[in-house]
Design an enzyme around this catalytic site. Structure first.
Site: not given
Ligand code: AMP
Length: 122
Positions: A29-30, A85, A90-91, A96, A98
């Site tokens: 995760d970034i 999420n 869910q962003e 995915h 975690h």
């Molecule tokens: P969620 O809230 O479960 O959708 O989490 C999305 C996750 O994706 C977050 O923890 C972000 O930091 C991660 N994320 C977003 N863009 C990237 C990327 N380019 N590379 C790695 N992780 C990412």
């Protein structure tokens, strides 16, 4: 499709990939919550837990054991959280899982540094 994780799968966006096979890609995760925070994604686009098919769900959880063992051996955390999420929490709208290592005590390291540690002797 304008999906950031599909772009990672296609190689249009770089990632710190620590494991992949025909079905899944696993990368750091970034914006990690802890050292070794990893995301496991299906190589086919599914939006969320309602959308994903059982074969991919199985492959994701199979891969989670590989990742758990890898992180456990290399980073020696004291526990793990597995989080997935959906909906308003869910962003990124590509399914995915975690994998979040938990530590009694640790100083947060740069993602690149953790990636290099995970690459050692593998
Ligand atoms: P969620 O809230 O479960 O959708 O989490 C999305 C996750 O994706 C977050 O923890 C972000 O930091 C991660 N994320 C977003 N863009 C990237 C990327 N380019 N590379 C790695 N992780 C990412």
């Amino acid at each position: 499709m304008d999906c950031i994780f599909c772009k990672i799968i296609n190689g249009d966006i770089p990632s710190y990939t620590i494991y992949e096979n025909e079905y899944v890609k696993c990368f750091l995760d970034i914006n990690p919550l802890s050292n070794g925070h990893t995301l496991i994604i299906p190589k086919k686009h599914f939006k969320d837990a309602f959308d994903i098919d059982e074969k991919y769900l199985f492959e994701i959880h199979k891969a989670s054991k590989i990742i758990l063992n890898m992180l456990n051996e290399k980073l020696k955390p004291n526990g793990f959280q597995l989080v997935q999420n959906n909906g308003i929490v869910q962003e990124v709208k590509h399914y995915h899982l975690h994998i979040i290592p938990k530590y009694n005590k640790s100083s947060k390291k740069d993602v690149k540094k953790i990636f290099e540690e995970l690459q050692k002797n593998c």
